[in-house]
Design an enzyme around this catalytic site. Structure first.
Site, PDB file in Angstrom:
ATOM      1  N   ARG A 147       0.167   1.120   3.771  1.00 35.50           N
ATOM      2  CA  ARG A 147      -1.284   1.064   3.748  1.00 35.50           C
ATOM      3  C   ARG A 147      -1.875   2.471   3.882  1.00 35.50           C
ATOM      4  O   ARG A 147      -1.197   3.402   4.323  1.00 35.50           O
ATOM      5  CB  ARG A 147      -1.808   0.200   4.899  1.00 35.50           C
ATOM      6  CG  ARG A 147      -1.315  -1.242   4.886  1.00 35.50           C
ATOM      7  CD  ARG A 147      -1.855  -1.993   6.093  1.00 35.50           C
ATOM      8  NE  ARG A 147      -1.464  -3.402   6.116  1.00 35.50           N
ATOM      9  CZ  ARG A 147      -0.394  -3.872   6.757  1.00 35.50           C
ATOM     10  NH1 ARG A 147       0.404  -3.039   7.416  1.00 35.50           N
ATOM     11  NH2 ARG A 147      -0.113  -5.167   6.730  1.00 35.50           N
ATOM     12  N   LYS A 171      -0.508  -2.434  11.379  1.00 35.97           N
ATOM     13  CA  LYS A 171      -1.634  -3.052  12.064  1.00 35.97           C
ATOM     14  C   LYS A 171      -1.246  -3.476  13.473  1.00 35.97           C
ATOM     15  O   LYS A 171      -0.133  -3.937  13.706  1.00 35.97           O
ATOM     16  CB  LYS A 171      -2.124  -4.281  11.275  1.00 35.97           C
ATOM     17  CG  LYS A 171      -2.859  -3.930   9.984  1.00 35.97           C
ATOM     18  CD  LYS A 171      -3.405  -5.183   9.332  1.00 35.97           C
ATOM     19  CE  LYS A 171      -4.249  -4.842   8.109  1.00 35.97           C
ATOM     20  NZ  LYS A 171      -4.806  -6.063   7.475  1.00 35.97           N
ATOM     21  N   HIS A 244      -4.938   0.834  -2.142  1.00 30.61           N
ATOM     22  CA  HIS A 244      -4.428  -0.532  -2.001  1.00 30.61           C
ATOM     23  C   HIS A 244      -3.915  -1.084  -3.328  1.00 30.61           C
ATOM     24  O   HIS A 244      -3.033  -1.949  -3.346  1.00 30.61           O
ATOM     25  CB  HIS A 244      -5.504  -1.444  -1.417  1.00 30.61           C
ATOM     26  CG  HIS A 244      -4.946  -2.465  -0.478  1.00 30.61           C
ATOM     27  ND1 HIS A 244      -4.426  -2.146   0.756  1.00 30.61           N
ATOM     28  CD2 HIS A 244      -4.796  -3.814  -0.601  1.00 30.61           C
ATOM     29  CE1 HIS A 244      -3.996  -3.244   1.359  1.00 30.61           C
ATOM     30  NE2 HIS A 244      -4.201  -4.273   0.557  1.00 30.61           N
ATOM     31  N   ARG A 247      -0.409  -0.262  -3.430  1.00 34.54           N
ATOM     32  CA  ARG A 247       0.345  -1.193  -2.576  1.00 34.54           C
ATOM     33  C   ARG A 247       0.598  -2.502  -3.332  1.00 34.54           C
ATOM     34  O   ARG A 247       1.712  -3.045  -3.311  1.00 34.54           O
ATOM     35  CB  ARG A 247      -0.454  -1.447  -1.301  1.00 34.54           C
ATOM     36  CG  ARG A 247       0.188  -2.411  -0.303  1.00 34.54           C
ATOM     37  CD  ARG A 247      -0.625  -2.366   0.988  1.00 34.54           C
ATOM     38  NE  ARG A 247      -0.414  -3.508   1.859  1.00 34.54           N
ATOM     39  CZ  ARG A 247       0.567  -3.602   2.761  1.00 34.54           C
ATOM     40  NH1 ARG A 247       1.439  -2.618   2.882  1.00 34.54           N
ATOM     41  NH2 ARG A 247       0.667  -4.668   3.529  1.00 34.54           N
ATOM     42  N   HIS A 270       3.577  -7.817   6.401  1.00 35.41           N
ATOM     43  CA  HIS A 270       2.747  -9.020   6.526  1.00 35.41           C
ATOM     44  C   HIS A 270       3.279  -9.889   7.665  1.00 35.41           C
ATOM     45  O   HIS A 270       4.490 -10.028   7.833  1.00 35.41           O
ATOM     46  CB  HIS A 270       2.767  -9.833   5.231  1.00 35.41           C
ATOM     47  CG  HIS A 270       1.957  -9.227   4.137  1.00 35.41           C
ATOM     48  ND1 HIS A 270       2.133  -9.547   2.802  1.00 35.41           N
ATOM     49  CD2 HIS A 270       0.951  -8.315   4.165  1.00 35.41           C
ATOM     50  CE1 HIS A 270       1.272  -8.862   2.067  1.00 35.41           C
ATOM     51  NE2 HIS A 270       0.550  -8.114   2.867  1.00 35.41           N
ATOM     52  N   TYR A 279       1.061 -12.278  -4.621  1.00 35.98           N
ATOM     53  CA  TYR A 279       1.712 -11.517  -5.682  1.00 35.98           C
ATOM     54  C   TYR A 279       2.490 -12.407  -6.641  1.00 35.98           C
ATOM     55  O   TYR A 279       2.831 -11.971  -7.735  1.00 35.98           O
ATOM     56  CB  TYR A 279       2.642 -10.455  -5.077  1.00 35.98           C
ATOM     57  CG  TYR A 279       1.888  -9.476  -4.200  1.00 35.98           C
ATOM     58  CD1 TYR A 279       1.018  -8.544  -4.759  1.00 35.98           C
ATOM     59  CD2 TYR A 279       2.020  -9.508  -2.818  1.00 35.98           C
ATOM     60  CE1 TYR A 279       0.297  -7.674  -3.956  1.00 35.98           C
ATOM     61  CE2 TYR A 279       1.310  -8.641  -2.007  1.00 35.98           C
ATOM     62  CZ  TYR A 279       0.455  -7.733  -2.588  1.00 35.98           C
ATOM     63  OH  TYR A 279      -0.265  -6.863  -1.794  1.00 35.98           O
TER      64      TYR A 279
END
Length: 298
Positions: A147, A171, A244, A247, A270, A279
């Site tokens: 990210r 994150k 992004h 990504r 994730h 995706y």
């Protein structure tokens, strides 16, 4: 008491939210506060009722704001009032019954493989700090799927050349390991040249960040955005050209080449598989194209 600032401090120090996320939450709360003051003459957010929040959502829905953005704002407000409940600033949660607005699920945008390879292998980059930084930024974003915030905070000590991997702080301060064996033919040379120019300009840095500005300090989001937009413009006409997108491109190309979706989930950091499954839509489009081109009855 300033409950917005208290809430942001909680998110920053206890939940370990990124600066970007904190900025979004702060803007959402300020927008809500401004709306309530103008439309309902309410200045104290602890006095808000469900009906007040509902009118705000309706107002947003009639504007040009995308449903996904509205839902993010709703998430902010629900999180804020949960915080107020825990702090015993309110006795009833006015956001409890707020529901997300319906939003279409667009395909994630990505760059075609041939265009990315053209960018990374054929485009000339300036032989300077800026030129090698630009190439390193693109190589890391596409080559690892990290990210924007993870790229900016990446440190030299996170690069493990012995084991051909990097450590990424994602994150909520979650760390993950991403292999970079596939980049061994390009990344070390790019990084070495970039580091040479960086040390020439800033021989005694007071930090360990990999990506720096022209002044030698930690990079900022807009610098990376401008870099990505500048170079993607050379190879694609699609409107969305952001970090992004690279990504998304990383994940889509892996899936198209047969990578296991659970492995992609771990590489992307994730927390749930549902986040990665977006995706598969791109991969299905790829399979349709292959079918149209290759099947005798197509």
């Amino acid at each position: 008491m300033n409950w917005i600032e208290s809430f942001l401090a909680y998110l920053r120090y206890e939940k370990k939210y990124s600066k970007h996320t904190l900025s979004c939450y702060k803007n959402d709360l300020k927008q809500l506060s401004a709306f309530l003051q103008q439309s309902h003459q309410i200045e104290d957010l602890t006095l808000v009722q469900y009906a007040d929040l509902r009118t705000w959502v309706i107002d947003l829905s009639t504007s040009t704001i995308a449903p996904a953005s509205i839902n993010r704002k709703i998430t902010t407000i629900k999180s804020f009032y949960k915080f107020l409940m825990r702090a015993e600033a309110i006795v009833k949660n006015p956001a409890l019954r707020l529901k997300a607005v319906k939003a279409p699920k667009p395909l994630t945008e990505f760059i075609e493989e041939s265009k990315i390879l053209t960018l990374l292998e054929e485009v000339d980059f300036e032989d300077s700090l800026q030129g090698w930084r630009d190439k390193l930024v693109l190589e890391l974003l596409y080559g690892t799927g990290i990210r924007l915030a993870e790229l900016i905070t990446l440190k030299n000590t996170d690069l493990d050349w012995a084991n051909q991997q990097i450590k990424v702080s994602g994150k909520r301060a979650k760390t993950r390991i991403i292999p970079i064996l596939h980049l061994k033919a390009t990344l070390p040379a790019i990084l070495a040249r970039y580091t040479y120019f960086k040390l020439q300009s800033f021989p005694n840095p007071d930090h360990d960040f990999v990506i720096v500005t022209d002044e030698g300090v930690m990079a900022y989001p807009m610098l990376i955005y401008r870099t990505v937009q500048k170079y993607l413009t050379l190879v694609t006409t699609q409107l969305k050209k952001s970090p992004h997108v690279l990504r998304h491109t990383f994940a889509t190309h892996l899936l198209n080449r047969g990578a296991d979706i659970r492995s992609i989930k771990d590489l992307l950091g994730h927390s749930t598989l549902s986040s990665t499954q977006i995706y598969t839509h791109n991969s299905l489009e790829h399979l349709r194209d292959v079918f149209e081109q290759a099947h005798p009855k197509a």
